[in-house]
Enzyme design. Sequence first.
Site, PDB file in Angstrom:
ATOM      1  N   ASP A  12       0.839  -1.204   0.000  1.00 46.72           N
ATOM      2  CA  ASP A  12       0.000   0.000   0.000  1.00 46.72           C
ATOM      3  C   ASP A  12       0.872   1.252   0.000  1.00 46.72           C
ATOM      4  O   ASP A  12       1.985   1.233   0.536  1.00 46.72           O
ATOM      5  CB  ASP A  12      -0.904  -0.029   1.249  1.00 46.72           C
ATOM      6  N   ASN A  60     -10.485  -3.016  -6.887  1.00 49.69           N
ATOM      7  CA  ASN A  60      -9.660  -2.011  -7.571  1.00 49.69           C
ATOM      8  C   ASN A  60     -10.177  -1.605  -8.959  1.00 49.69           C
ATOM      9  O   ASN A  60      -9.720  -0.611  -9.529  1.00 49.69           O
ATOM     10  CB  ASN A  60      -8.197  -2.481  -7.705  1.00 49.69           C
TER      11      ASN A  60
END
Length: 233
Positions: A12, A60
Amino acid sequence: MQVPRHIAIIMDGNGRWARSRHRPRLEGHRAGLNAIRRVMTASDELGVEILSLYAFSTENWTRPRTEVTGLMRLFSQTLDREIAELHEKGVQVRITGRRDKLSSTLLRKIEKAESLTGGNQRRVLNLLINYGGRAEIVDAIRSLVRAGQDPETISEAEVASHLYNPDLPDPELVIRTAGEQRISNFLIWETAYAEFHVTERLWPDFEAADMKEAITAYSGRERKFGGLGVGST
Ligand code: FPP
């Protein structure tokens, strides 16, 4: 130091890394690829056998179109460029996730990578693309039902044997970068007893030293698997 056999990473902070440099998000993802290379080298040196990396989640797809297509292109190009070297190093490459939404170009590269490296036994690089933990469990249930499994005989081991990678041991350690303390639908079945290590480091800045720090923290913990732990009275 006790080194886990299997480490799973939620990579991340690529977007934040790019933003802090006033660069497009995709540049953060490209820099993230260099961090993957560093982590692969560190894993080799430390003796980590399996790396599972969360590259693209089922959620996503809602990102801006340019980012999604850019990421898909990056996966395709990377498989093309790196597969020979990975194979030479004895790495088995797996792509884990639902394949239905992936382009035919990417699917071709995935199939090629998996058939070339499928026999390698030394290490596993497991890239999670269009992966969701809940989707994986749904797929396992579908497969159990399709196989005509008697509901009364369904055990945890039986469910586990219908997950995407039944032959891989569960990760002992999950690392998440960029300071977030969430599991985000990542290997939710497999990480039931994993140790969780969060670092503030953004993924593109992740170094071998960060990997060692995570393993040292893991080493110092006593894993209890729901029991009282060794030596408890
Ligand atoms: C999360 O950061 C990162 C991703 C969704 C993509 C990860 C992909 C790579 C590191 C490239 C991998 C390439 C291959 C071939 C596997 P974010 O964009 O959510 O960061 P932010 O939270 O700071 O916006």
